[in-house]
Enzyme design. Sequence first.
Site, PDB file in Angstrom:
ATOM      1  N   SER A   1       0.918  -1.189   0.168  1.00  0.00           N
ATOM      2  CA  SER A   1      -0.091   0.004  -0.044  1.00  0.00           C
ATOM      3  C   SER A   1       0.849   1.169  -0.066  1.00  0.00           C
ATOM      4  O   SER A   1       1.856   1.230   0.893  1.00  0.00           O
ATOM      5  CB  SER A   1      -0.814   0.052   1.155  1.00  0.00           C
ATOM      6  OG  SER A   1      -1.453   1.486   1.360  1.00  0.00           O
TER       7      SER A   1
ATOM      8  N   HIS B   1      -1.158  -1.498  -4.143  1.00  0.00           N
ATOM      9  CA  HIS B   1      -2.361  -0.992  -3.712  1.00  0.00           C
ATOM     10  C   HIS B   1      -2.494   0.326  -3.450  1.00  0.00           C
ATOM     11  O   HIS B   1      -1.411   0.941  -2.778  1.00  0.00           O
ATOM     12  CB  HIS B   1      -2.371  -1.767  -2.167  1.00  0.00           C
ATOM     13  CG  HIS B   1      -3.863  -1.692  -1.596  1.00  0.00           C
ATOM     14  ND1 HIS B   1      -4.899  -2.391  -2.134  1.00  0.00           N
ATOM     15  CD2 HIS B   1      -4.051  -0.831  -0.712  1.00  0.00           C
ATOM     16  CE1 HIS B   1      -5.938  -2.308  -1.256  1.00  0.00           C
ATOM     17  NE2 HIS B   1      -5.363  -1.156  -0.512  1.00  0.00           N
TER      18      HIS B   1
ATOM     19  N   ASP C   1      -4.620   3.523  -2.129  1.00  0.00           N
ATOM     20  CA  ASP C   1      -5.818   3.679  -0.834  1.00  0.00           C
ATOM     21  C   ASP C   1      -6.317   5.170  -1.212  1.00  0.00           C
ATOM     22  O   ASP C   1      -5.501   6.199  -1.170  1.00  0.00           O
ATOM     23  CB  ASP C   1      -5.293   3.530   0.349  1.00  0.00           C
ATOM     24  CG  ASP C   1      -4.941   2.252   0.947  1.00  0.00           C
ATOM     25  OD1 ASP C   1      -5.997   1.394   0.684  1.00  0.00           O
ATOM     26  OD2 ASP C   1      -4.128   1.880   1.496  1.00  0.00           O
TER      27      ASP C   1
ATOM     28  N   MET D   1      -9.087   7.716  -0.231  1.00  0.00           N
ATOM     29  CA  MET D   1      -9.817   8.478   0.689  1.00  0.00           C
ATOM     30  C   MET D   1     -10.344   9.623   0.557  1.00  0.00           C
ATOM     31  O   MET D   1      -9.609  10.701   0.136  1.00  0.00           O
ATOM     32  CB  MET D   1      -9.111   8.216   1.998  1.00  0.00           C
ATOM     33  CG  MET D   1      -8.109   6.990   2.218  1.00  0.00           C
ATOM     34  SD  MET D   1      -7.482   6.928   3.882  1.00  0.00           S
ATOM     35  CE  MET D   1      -6.792   5.306   3.623  1.00  0.00           C
TER      36      MET D   1
ATOM     37  N   HIS E   1      -8.271   0.744  -4.282  1.00  0.00           N
ATOM     38  CA  HIS E   1      -9.084   0.751  -3.143  1.00  0.00           C
ATOM     39  C   HIS E   1      -9.794   1.834  -2.765  1.00  0.00           C
ATOM     40  O   HIS E   1      -9.359   2.812  -2.160  1.00  0.00           O
ATOM     41  CB  HIS E   1      -8.498   0.160  -1.922  1.00  0.00           C
ATOM     42  CG  HIS E   1      -9.438   0.066  -0.671  1.00  0.00           C
ATOM     43  ND1 HIS E   1      -8.610  -0.345   0.531  1.00  0.00           N
ATOM     44  CD2 HIS E   1     -10.657   0.010  -0.585  1.00  0.00           C
ATOM     45  CE1 HIS E   1      -9.646  -0.330   1.681  1.00  0.00           C
ATOM     46  NE2 HIS E   1     -10.809  -0.208   1.018  1.00  0.00           N
TER      47      HIS E   1
ATOM     48  N   MET F   1     -12.346   4.420  -1.154  1.00  0.00           N
ATOM     49  CA  MET F   1     -12.850   4.512   0.332  1.00  0.00           C
ATOM     50  C   MET F   1     -13.547   5.847   0.189  1.00  0.00           C
ATOM     51  O   MET F   1     -13.186   6.987   0.972  1.00  0.00           O
ATOM     52  CB  MET F   1     -11.805   4.373   1.427  1.00  0.00           C
ATOM     53  CG  MET F   1     -11.508   3.098   1.559  1.00  0.00           C
ATOM     54  SD  MET F   1      -9.916   2.899   2.842  1.00  0.00           S
ATOM     55  CE  MET F   1      -8.898   3.118   1.338  1.00  0.00           C
TER      56      MET F   1
ATOM     57  N   MET G   1     -11.263  -6.341   5.000  1.00  0.00           N
ATOM     58  CA  MET G   1     -10.548  -5.458   5.846  1.00  0.00           C
ATOM     59  C   MET G   1     -10.227  -5.892   7.288  1.00  0.00           C
ATOM     60  O   MET G   1     -11.294  -6.249   7.906  1.00  0.00           O
ATOM     61  CB  MET G   1     -11.549  -4.169   6.112  1.00  0.00           C
ATOM     62  CG  MET G   1     -11.341  -3.358   4.961  1.00  0.00           C
ATOM     63  SD  MET G   1     -10.081  -2.603   3.964  1.00  0.00           S
ATOM     64  CE  MET G   1      -9.215  -1.677   5.277  1.00  0.00           C
TER      65      MET G   1
ATOM     66  N   PHE H   1      -6.668   4.395   7.865  1.00  0.00           N
ATOM     67  CA  PHE H   1      -5.449   4.735   8.185  1.00  0.00           C
ATOM     68  C   PHE H   1      -4.390   3.611   8.057  1.00  0.00           C
ATOM     69  O   PHE H   1      -4.941   2.237   8.450  1.00  0.00           O
ATOM     70  CB  PHE H   1      -5.190   5.219   9.850  1.00  0.00           C
ATOM     71  CG  PHE H   1      -6.180   6.497   9.963  1.00  0.00           C
ATOM     72  CD1 PHE H   1      -5.470   7.922   9.725  1.00  0.00           C
ATOM     73  CD2 PHE H   1      -7.452   6.437  10.480  1.00  0.00           C
ATOM     74  CE1 PHE H   1      -6.265   8.877   9.925  1.00  0.00           C
ATOM     75  CE2 PHE H   1      -8.078   7.613  10.645  1.00  0.00           C
ATOM     76  CZ  PHE H   1      -7.666   8.733  10.361  1.00  0.00           C
TER      77      PHE H   1
ATOM     78  N   GLY I   1      -0.753   1.287   9.619  1.00  0.00           N
ATOM     79  CA  GLY I   1      -0.236   1.169  10.848  1.00  0.00           C
ATOM     80  C   GLY I   1      -1.355   0.845  12.068  1.00  0.00           C
ATOM     81  O   GLY I   1      -0.915   0.834  13.240  1.00  0.00           O
TER      82      GLY I   1
ATOM     83  N   ASP J   1      -6.381  -6.847   4.081  1.00  0.00           N
ATOM     84  CA  ASP J   1      -5.856  -5.362   3.945  1.00  0.00           C
ATOM     85  C   ASP J   1      -5.899  -4.867   5.540  1.00  0.00           C
ATOM     86  O   ASP J   1      -6.970  -4.544   6.076  1.00  0.00           O
ATOM     87  CB  ASP J   1      -6.732  -4.380   3.117  1.00  0.00           C
ATOM     88  CG  ASP J   1      -5.967  -2.832   3.232  1.00  0.00           C
ATOM     89  OD1 ASP J   1      -4.982  -2.649   3.672  1.00  0.00           O
ATOM     90  OD2 ASP J   1      -6.807  -2.316   2.293  1.00  0.00           O
TER      91      ASP J   1
HETATM   92  C1  DX5 Z   1      -6.507   1.209   5.268  1.00  0.00           C
HETATM   93  C2  DX5 Z   1      -6.061   0.725   3.940  1.00  0.00           C
HETATM   94  C3  DX5 Z   1      -4.878  -0.006   3.983  1.00  0.00           C
HETATM   95  C4  DX5 Z   1      -3.629   0.511   4.792  1.00  0.00           C
HETATM   96  C5  DX5 Z   1      -2.760  -0.506   5.317  1.00  0.00           C
HETATM   97  O1  DX5 Z   1      -7.807   2.129   5.181  1.00  0.00           O
HETATM   98  O2  DX5 Z   1      -6.991   0.272   3.173  1.00  0.00           O
HETATM   99  O3  DX5 Z   1      -4.390  -0.376   2.979  1.00  0.00           O
HETATM  100  O4  DX5 Z   1      -2.760   1.396   3.911  1.00  0.00           O
HETATM  101  O5  DX5 Z   1      -1.893  -0.287   6.034  1.00  0.00           O
HETATM  102  P1  DX5 Z   1      -1.017  -1.086   7.160  1.00  0.00           P
HETATM  103  O6  DX5 Z   1      -0.568  -2.144   6.117  1.00  0.00           O
HETATM  104  O7  DX5 Z   1       0.146  -0.132   7.522  1.00  0.00           O
HETATM  105  O8  DX5 Z   1      -1.778  -1.481   8.067  1.00  0.00           O
HETATM  106 ZN    ZN Z   2      -6.313  -0.500   1.419  1.00  0.00          ZN
END
Ligand code: DX5
Ligand code: ZN
Length: 227
Positions: free
Chosen positions: A12, A37, A39, A41, A70, A72, A141, A147, A149, A183
Amino acid sequence: MAQSSPVRIAPSILAADFARLGEEVHAVAEAGADWIHVDVMDGHFVPNLTIGPGVVKALRSHCDLPFDVHLMISPVDYMLEPFADAGADIISLHPEAGPHLHRSLQTIRAMGKKSGVVLNPATPIDAIDHVMDMVDLILVMSVNPGFGGQAFIESQLDKIAALRTRIDAHVAAGGQPIDLEVDGGIDRETAPRAIAAGANVLVAGTATFRGGADAYADNIAAMRGGA
Ligand code: DX5
Ligand code: ZN
């Protein structure tokens, strides 16, 4: 239940250095990543704001790997064509993002792109019951979206296992192949457990980009394991 298709790693870019995104995408591709990947948002569907199709378009020339986008965002339909035009290969959305999931999936496939449905931690797997024949990917998910981490949510392992059973039955009955992606909170410790539950694509942000470019190949190989 374990599955036999090769495990794919999808870094990601949320955890990459945004000031050097082109280099970062190139570096993880060189380090053995299978997909990128992305993300997206909107600060509305999730409490964070990231990137739009312009960034996907800019990255396209830096990398030949499939872009796994992805979304969101809500509403979502008006953004499907811009992301497809920008170079997305797989476009995934949440059932909660709009009132017409079936129509959204039709739109994605009519553009020749692969389609995915994303299930939040509290979203039941029944959400895919009537669209199983029109998805190329189901994304579980294992954190609440918004976020990087965050800690892996253990209850999602049972959901992955249940979906693996459904997908295998679907394929055995003559249905199209469906990737099962996970993910959130994936690292060296959780990756083998997600794989054992039945996932075949692992998204990893923090655990891929940790340690800088010299560590990417080792980070990716560790999550892929011996599969
Ligand atoms: C969260 C994202 C993830 C995120 C994963 O909303 O969809 O793709 O970047 O991050 P890590 O791998 O750090 O959990
Ligand atoms: Zn994602």
